[in-house]
Design a protein around this motif. Sequence first.
Motif, PDB file in Angstrom:
ATOM      1  N   GLY A 251      -0.465  -2.638  11.818  1.00  0.00           N
ATOM      2  CA  GLY A 251       0.827  -3.191  12.175  1.00  0.00           C
ATOM      3  C   GLY A 251       0.649  -4.688  11.965  1.00  0.00           C
TER       4      GLY A 251
ATOM      5  N   LYS B 165      -9.448  -5.014  -0.435  1.00  0.00           N
ATOM      6  CA  LYS B 165      -9.537  -4.352   0.874  1.00  0.00           C
ATOM      7  C   LYS B 165     -10.959  -3.876   1.166  1.00  0.00           C
ATOM      8  CE  LYS B 165      -5.281  -4.971   1.957  1.00  0.00           C
ATOM      9  NZ  LYS B 165      -4.191  -4.018   2.033  1.00  0.00           N
TER      10      LYS B 165
ATOM     11  N   ASP C 257       6.852  -2.558  12.282  1.00  0.00           N
ATOM     12  CA  ASP C 257       7.095  -3.984  12.528  1.00  0.00           C
ATOM     13  C   ASP C 257       8.282  -4.536  11.737  1.00  0.00           C
ATOM     14  OD1 ASP C 257       5.731  -3.685  10.104  1.00  0.00           O
ATOM     15  OD2 ASP C 257       3.861  -4.462  10.909  1.00  0.00           O
TER      16      ASP C 257
ATOM     17  N   THR D  50       0.800  -1.231   0.000  1.00  0.00           N
ATOM     18  CA  THR D  50       0.000   0.000   0.000  1.00  0.00           C
ATOM     19  C   THR D  50       0.834   1.285   0.000  1.00  0.00           C
ATOM     20  OG1 THR D  50      -1.713  -1.230   1.156  1.00  0.00           O
ATOM     21  CG2 THR D  50      -1.942   1.167   1.115  1.00  0.00           C
TER      22      THR D  50
ATOM     23  N   HIS E 230      -5.987  -6.434  10.522  1.00  0.00           N
ATOM     24  CA  HIS E 230      -4.801  -6.130  11.344  1.00  0.00           C
ATOM     25  C   HIS E 230      -4.244  -4.744  11.005  1.00  0.00           C
ATOM     26  CE1 HIS E 230      -1.968  -8.350   8.302  1.00  0.00           C
ATOM     27  NE2 HIS E 230      -1.812  -7.059   8.139  1.00  0.00           N
TER      28      HIS E 230
HETATM   29  C1  F6R Z   1       3.152  -3.372   7.387  1.00  0.00           C
HETATM   30  C2  F6R Z   1       1.989  -3.548   8.229  1.00  0.00           C
HETATM   31  C3  F6R Z   1       0.740  -4.234   7.781  1.00  0.00           C
HETATM   32  C4  F6R Z   1       0.294  -3.833   6.378  1.00  0.00           C
HETATM   33  C5  F6R Z   1      -0.934  -4.660   5.970  1.00  0.00           C
HETATM   34  C6  F6R Z   1      -1.377  -4.341   4.555  1.00  0.00           C
HETATM   35  O1  F6R Z   1       4.159  -2.683   8.064  1.00  0.00           O
HETATM   36  O2  F6R Z   1       2.074  -3.154   9.333  1.00  0.00           O
HETATM   37  O3  F6R Z   1      -0.302  -3.930   8.686  1.00  0.00           O
HETATM   38  O4  F6R Z   1      -0.008  -2.473   6.335  1.00  0.00           O
HETATM   39  O5  F6R Z   1      -0.626  -6.016   6.054  1.00  0.00           O
HETATM   40  O6  F6R Z   1      -0.396  -4.791   3.679  1.00  0.00           O
HETATM   41  P1  F6R Z   1      -0.443  -4.411   2.131  1.00  0.00           P
HETATM   42  O7  F6R Z   1      -0.240  -2.951   2.043  1.00  0.00           O
HETATM   43  O8  F6R Z   1       0.710  -5.175   1.531  1.00  0.00           O
HETATM   44  O9  F6R Z   1      -1.766  -4.842   1.623  1.00  0.00           O
END
Ligand code: F6R
Length: 243
Positions: free
Chosen positions: A140, A202, A67, A39, A138
Amino acid sequence: MKVIVLDNYDEVSKEAARLVEEKILADDELVLGLATGSTPLGLYENLIKGHKTRGISFKNVKTINLDEYLGLDNNHPASYHAFMFETFFKHIDIELTNTYIPDGVPKSAEEECACYEGMIDHVGPVNLQLLGIGTNGHIGFNEPGTDPNSLTHVVELKESTRENNAHFFQSIDEVPKHAITIGIQSILKSEQIILLASGKNKANAVKTLLESKEKVNPDFPASYLWTHDDVTIIVDKDAYSIV
Ligand code: F6R
């Protein structure tokens, strides 16, 4: 919670970058909370562009990442250390000593967590925390079931999270089963929070988040964002399509 709905991923990334730049211009010693994953890639590209073409400086900015995978050292190409360096830090003028990411190979994970939380309190408060959202809610790596009072801790990653992140690895078997993440409480210590979401995958998470105001609960960790008074959600039409 303020909601901004834009046409597509590009617009989401540009708007997020505009808001970050605005904060840096107002306070060049900004403390930024950063996320990894797919993202924020467009956001980082736009911030790099702002640095190269308009001289936006990160010289005095401090960054605190959410994280890191447990078991991956900084040089592992899928570690969040490598991710942040390759996609963002090496392209701007930030001092690497001002960037904080949990150690993925600590001598003691417990000590690393306590140390990282202490650092957040010492370097912080985070003025602006950027978040993505997992398909399971979730934030982080605070997976469903996480205590709302949680500080930085070790988490066992859900299979769905490992699958979603497998594209950063050669195969799913390489995706670590554990990570260190800052907690829900640590995230809520931030002064301002911006959550980004894009794409149809999403849409469910965004709908559940927006409908969870009266049902804040650990099964959907992002619902705790309703307990903070300065949260903005920036989403594209696809992510907002079933709200
Ligand atoms: C990454 C993190 C996660 C991502 C989540 C969405 O540091 O903390 O919460 O933001 O898993 O991931 P994407 O953006 O790859 O869909």
